[in-house]
Design a protein around this motif. Structure first.
Motif, PDB file in Angstrom:
ATOM      1  N   VAL A   1       0.857  -1.189   0.000  1.00 54.17           N
ATOM      2  CA  VAL A   1       0.000   0.000   0.000  1.00 54.17           C
ATOM      3  C   VAL A   1       0.888   1.233   0.000  1.00 54.17           C
ATOM      4  O   VAL A   1       2.102   1.144   0.215  1.00 54.17           O
ATOM      5  N   GLY A   2       0.284   2.401  -0.249  1.00 53.60           N
ATOM      6  CA  GLY A   2       1.051   3.637  -0.231  1.00 53.60           C
ATOM      7  C   GLY A   2       1.652   3.899   1.136  1.00 53.60           C
ATOM      8  O   GLY A   2       0.930   4.035   2.118  1.00 53.60           O
ATOM      9  N   MET A   3       2.969   3.994   1.201  1.00 49.75           N
ATOM     10  CA  MET A   3       3.665   4.102   2.483  1.00 49.75           C
ATOM     11  C   MET A   3       3.973   5.538   2.879  1.00 49.75           C
ATOM     12  O   MET A   3       4.608   5.787   3.896  1.00 49.75           O
ATOM     13  N   GLY A   4       3.493   6.503   2.088  1.00 54.73           N
ATOM     14  CA  GLY A   4       3.679   7.896   2.452  1.00 54.73           C
ATOM     15  C   GLY A   4       2.653   8.399   3.442  1.00 54.73           C
ATOM     16  O   GLY A   4       2.741   9.526   3.917  1.00 54.73           O
TER      17      GLY A   4
ATOM     18  N   VAL B   1       5.026   7.473 -15.039  1.00 52.17           N
ATOM     19  CA  VAL B   1       5.057   7.155 -13.611  1.00 52.17           C
ATOM     20  C   VAL B   1       5.818   8.275 -12.914  1.00 52.17           C
ATOM     21  O   VAL B   1       6.875   8.713 -13.397  1.00 52.17           O
ATOM     22  N   ILE B   2       5.286   8.755 -11.797  1.00 51.24           N
ATOM     23  CA  ILE B   2       5.968   9.783 -11.005  1.00 51.24           C
ATOM     24  C   ILE B   2       6.246   9.209  -9.619  1.00 51.24           C
ATOM     25  O   ILE B   2       5.318   8.746  -8.938  1.00 51.24           O
ATOM     26  N   ILE B   3       7.511   9.208  -9.223  1.00 48.95           N
ATOM     27  CA  ILE B   3       7.895   8.722  -7.900  1.00 48.95           C
ATOM     28  C   ILE B   3       8.008   9.917  -6.964  1.00 48.95           C
ATOM     29  O   ILE B   3       8.727  10.884  -7.241  1.00 48.95           O
ATOM     30  N   ASN B   4       7.299   9.822  -5.844  1.00 50.55           N
ATOM     31  CA  ASN B   4       7.264  10.908  -4.870  1.00 50.55           C
ATOM     32  C   ASN B   4       8.398  10.731  -3.856  1.00 50.55           C
ATOM     33  O   ASN B   4       8.290   9.957  -2.904  1.00 50.55           O
ATOM     34  N   GLY B   5       9.488  11.450  -4.104  1.00 46.45           N
ATOM     35  CA  GLY B   5      10.606  11.463  -3.160  1.00 46.45           C
ATOM     36  C   GLY B   5      10.734  12.815  -2.485  1.00 46.45           C
ATOM     37  O   GLY B   5      11.814  13.192  -2.027  1.00 46.45           O
ATOM     38  N   VAL B   6       9.620  13.552  -2.424  1.00 40.54           N
ATOM     39  CA  VAL B   6       9.639  14.938  -1.946  1.00 40.54           C
ATOM     40  C   VAL B   6       9.843  15.005  -0.433  1.00 40.54           C
ATOM     41  O   VAL B   6      10.704  15.731   0.057  1.00 40.54           O
ATOM     42  N   GLU B   7       9.016  14.247   0.298  1.00 41.42           N
ATOM     43  CA  GLU B   7       9.047  14.250   1.764  1.00 41.42           C
ATOM     44  C   GLU B   7       9.090  15.683   2.307  1.00 41.42           C
ATOM     45  O   GLU B   7      10.039  16.105   2.988  1.00 41.42           O
ATOM     46  N   CYS B   8       8.033  16.445   1.987  1.00 39.83           N
ATOM     47  CA  CYS B   8       7.976  17.861   2.365  1.00 39.83           C
ATOM     48  C   CYS B   8       7.525  18.071   3.799  1.00 39.83           C
ATOM     49  O   CYS B   8       7.652  19.177   4.339  1.00 39.83           O
ATOM     50  N   GLU B   9       6.951  17.057   4.436  1.00 39.51           N
ATOM     51  CA  GLU B   9       6.505  17.167   5.822  1.00 39.51           C
ATOM     52  C   GLU B   9       7.700  17.465   6.723  1.00 39.51           C
ATOM     53  O   GLU B   9       8.739  16.781   6.639  1.00 39.51           O
TER      54      GLU B   9
ATOM     55  N   PRO C   1       2.735  22.061   0.346  1.00 41.40           N
ATOM     56  CA  PRO C   1       2.858  20.592   0.315  1.00 41.40           C
ATOM     57  C   PRO C   1       3.275  20.065  -1.057  1.00 41.40           C
ATOM     58  O   PRO C   1       2.459  19.507  -1.791  1.00 41.40           O
ATOM     59  N   GLN C   2       4.537  20.223  -1.397  1.00 41.52           N
ATOM     60  CA  GLN C   2       5.054  19.764  -2.679  1.00 41.52           C
ATOM     61  C   GLN C   2       4.805  18.269  -2.905  1.00 41.52           C
ATOM     62  O   GLN C   2       4.662  17.818  -4.044  1.00 41.52           O
ATOM     63  N   GLY C   3       4.747  17.507  -1.814  1.00 45.27           N
ATOM     64  CA  GLY C   3       4.554  16.064  -1.933  1.00 45.27           C
ATOM     65  C   GLY C   3       3.112  15.644  -2.092  1.00 45.27           C
ATOM     66  O   GLY C   3       2.840  14.441  -2.259  1.00 45.27           O
TER      67      GLY C   3
ATOM     68  N   VAL D   1       0.603   8.089 -12.947  1.00 43.81           N
ATOM     69  CA  VAL D   1       0.512   7.132 -11.845  1.00 43.81           C
ATOM     70  C   VAL D   1       1.606   7.520 -10.853  1.00 43.81           C
ATOM     71  O   VAL D   1       2.791   7.553 -11.209  1.00 43.81           O
ATOM     72  N   VAL D   2       1.217   7.854  -9.631  1.00 44.61           N
ATOM     73  CA  VAL D   2       2.158   8.369  -8.628  1.00 44.61           C
ATOM     74  C   VAL D   2       2.384   7.325  -7.542  1.00 44.61           C
ATOM     75  O   VAL D   2       1.440   6.725  -7.028  1.00 44.61           O
ATOM     76  N   CYS D   3       3.654   7.099  -7.208  1.00 43.76           N
ATOM     77  CA  CYS D   3       4.015   6.138  -6.161  1.00 43.76           C
ATOM     78  C   CYS D   3       5.070   6.754  -5.254  1.00 43.76           C
ATOM     79  O   CYS D   3       5.996   7.428  -5.722  1.00 43.76           O
ATOM     80  N   ASN D   4       4.945   6.523  -3.961  1.00 43.32           N
ATOM     81  CA  ASN D   4       5.907   7.003  -2.976  1.00 43.32           C
ATOM     82  C   ASN D   4       7.242   6.253  -3.114  1.00 43.32           C
ATOM     83  O   ASN D   4       7.273   5.106  -3.561  1.00 43.32           O
ATOM     84  N   ALA D   5       8.344   6.878  -2.719  1.00 44.64           N
ATOM     85  CA  ALA D   5       9.670   6.264  -2.850  1.00 44.64           C
ATOM     86  C   ALA D   5       9.786   4.976  -2.044  1.00 44.64           C
ATOM     87  O   ALA D   5      10.273   3.953  -2.554  1.00 44.64           O
ATOM     88  N   SER D   6       9.334   4.990  -0.791  1.00 40.90           N
ATOM     89  CA  SER D   6       9.415   3.779   0.023  1.00 40.90           C
ATOM     90  C   SER D   6       8.521   2.682  -0.535  1.00 40.90           C
ATOM     91  O   SER D   6       8.872   1.495  -0.496  1.00 40.90           O
ATOM     92  N   THR D   7       7.354   3.068  -1.048  1.00 41.69           N
ATOM     93  CA  THR D   7       6.454   2.095  -1.664  1.00 41.69           C
ATOM     94  C   THR D   7       7.131   1.435  -2.858  1.00 41.69           C
ATOM     95  O   THR D   7       6.975   0.224  -3.087  1.00 41.69           O
ATOM     96  N   THR D   8       7.871   2.216  -3.626  1.00 46.87           N
ATOM     97  CA  THR D   8       8.535   1.693  -4.819  1.00 46.87           C
ATOM     98  C   THR D   8       9.590   0.658  -4.459  1.00 46.87           C
ATOM     99  O   THR D   8       9.751  -0.355  -5.148  1.00 46.87           O
TER     100      THR D   8
END
Length: 447
Positions: A135-138, A159-167, A235-237, A264-271
């Motif tokens: 599941v999405g781990m972000g 595919v876009i991988i979300n490695g932003v971690e803006c929190e 919130p860039q992420g 299709v967007v996926c978080n870095a840890s999810t990937t």
């Protein structure tokens, strides 16, 4: 550098653990595994009290298509399948396991050997991801196999991988990109194959230059993958904000999804979890969790088995500081305050933030001064002050007309309010109520 076009704020980053390598937390003596660790229907328990289980064994099966399997993070004996309090003190169904050794289910490749080539078909890839309970781990915990099942009439273009971690405070994705870069890139190629695209982007905010440089170097050996540095702005992420920043495309209001603009967007840890599920048949039983806070002795990034009590992570970071405290599951912008540190780490838990001193105390609200800072900060172009007031007046029809369902609950409005109004709290309540009314109306129309 690229960014999203509307709103946003710049909270203090406080990335206290960004230079701390990932440490493996010792196995817990007891784990509690919630059956609802994802968006959608809770999983259905497939074990009972007294059963012996192995690490990686399926213990709860997806309750519907919009659901996710759950596997045992330890080997041992099931001691209970009953209601237990979660981090917010609400009771939910969980499986409790007393650990005995660390014996693994058959078929799981636990070696660190990188497996680059994937010979599976797109359907086989999605099936393995579904079996592994990814599941999405972000934080969103959307079942990944659902996201990769492109609806008829829609077409993925990238595919876009979300490695932003803006929190603020959180660094688990940052360390994952640095320490599992090859696994991440193989995971990207697997996602590209699953949805049939030849282009992928990895979006990373510019406050992580080491991750940008590291992945740029590695990606030279992978075709079609581009590293995209982004401006530092919260919130860039957010999924819609990331798509806008990387591609320039705007996702329409709900019920539209990223696939409606070809993304299709996926978080870095999810990937990375996708890589392990597909190439190693490793189910999602552990994740990197940031345990952080200015008052903690040693903020850390801990590789943690699911079901581990949160207090175990706090103790690994030196224990709770003295004085006023607030524990948050996640970061201070979008995380949820916790009342129970005995509750477990789950698939969507990217960090535990311990606020102390003045940071832990909510300031007393005063009257709205109509400065419109919340409107300026909203990345979705909403009017948070109006949505808050209308929620208090229970004006549900007006809230629906003003697109409250488009709110991404980022907290930018509340963070920028000089009157310290609990804008997000009211807007979140209004959004939940309106969405419930929309679902009820849709159900009634089917009868």
């Amino acid at each position: 550098m690229k960014t999203f076009p509307m709103g946003g704020v710049h909270p203090s980053e406080n990335k206290l653990s960004c230079a701390r390598p990932i440490e493996r937390l010792p196995l817990p003596e007891t784990v509690t595994i919630p059956l609802a660790q994802h968006i959608g229907a809770p999983a259905v328990a497939r074990v009972a009290k007294g059963d012996r289980v192995l690490t990686g064994q399926l213990i709860a099966e997806a309750g519907s298509f919009m659901s996710a399997n759950i596997h045992s993070p330890v080997s041992g004996t099931v001691t209970a399948v009953d209601l237990q309090p979660n981090g917010q003190g609400l009771r939910q169904m969980m499986i409790t396991i007393r650990r005995e050794g660390d014996e693994w289910a058959e078929g799981i490749d636990r070696s660190e050997t990188l497996v680059r080539e994937c010979s599976l078909s797109a359907q086989e890839i999605v099936a393995r991801i579904r079996e592994a309970g990814i599941v999405g781990m972000g934080g969103a915990t959307f079942p990944t196999h659902v996201k990769l099942s492109v609806p008829p009439g829609k077409k993925a273009e990238c595919v876009i991988i979300n490695g932003v971690e803006c929190e603020p405070y959180l660094t688990s994705d940052h360390r994952t990109m640095l320490e599992y870069g090859e696994e991440l890139l193989v995971g990207v190629t697997i996602l590209m194959k699953a949805v049939g695209v030849g282009k992928a982007y990895i979006g990373i905010e510019n406050n992580k230059p080491d991750a940008i440089a590291h992945l740029r170097g590695l990606s030279a050996g992978y075709g079609g993958i581009e590293i995209v540095p982004l401006q530092v702005k919260y919130p860039q992420g957010g999924e819609k904000q990331l798509i806008a920043a990387v591609t320039g495309r705007q996702v329409p209001p709900p019920p539209a999804l990223p696939i409606d603009v070809g993304a299709v967007v996926c978080n870095a840890s999810t990937t990375v979890a996708v890589y392990r599920a597909v190439q190693k048949r490793m189910p999602l039983i552990e994740r990197v969790v940031t345990i952080t806070g200015k008052g903690l002795r040693e903020p850390k990034n801990l590789l943690t088995r699911m079901g581990t009590p949160v207090m175990t992570l706090v103790e690994a970071a030196g224990g709770l500081p003295d004085g006023e405290l607030k524990a948050i599951n996640g970061g201070p912008m979008m995380g949820r305050a916790m009342v129970n540190l005995g509750s477990p780490v789950t698939k969507g838990c990217s960090g535990i933030t311990i606020l102390s001193g003045r940071d832990a105390v909510r300031r007393a609200p005063s009257q709205c001064i109509k400065c419109a800072k919340c409107v300026e900060a909203c990345p979705m172009g909403l009017e948070p002050y109006f949505l808050s007031k209308m929620t208090q007046k229970k004006g549900w029809d007006e809230l629906e007309a003003r697109m409250i369902t488009s709110c991404i609950e980022c907290g930018s409005c509340q963070a920028t309010c000089p009157a310290y109004l609990p804008l997000l709290d009211w807007v979140r309540l209004g959004k939940q109520t309106v969405m419930g009314l929309i679902r009820a109306r849709a159900a009634a129309a089917k009868k």
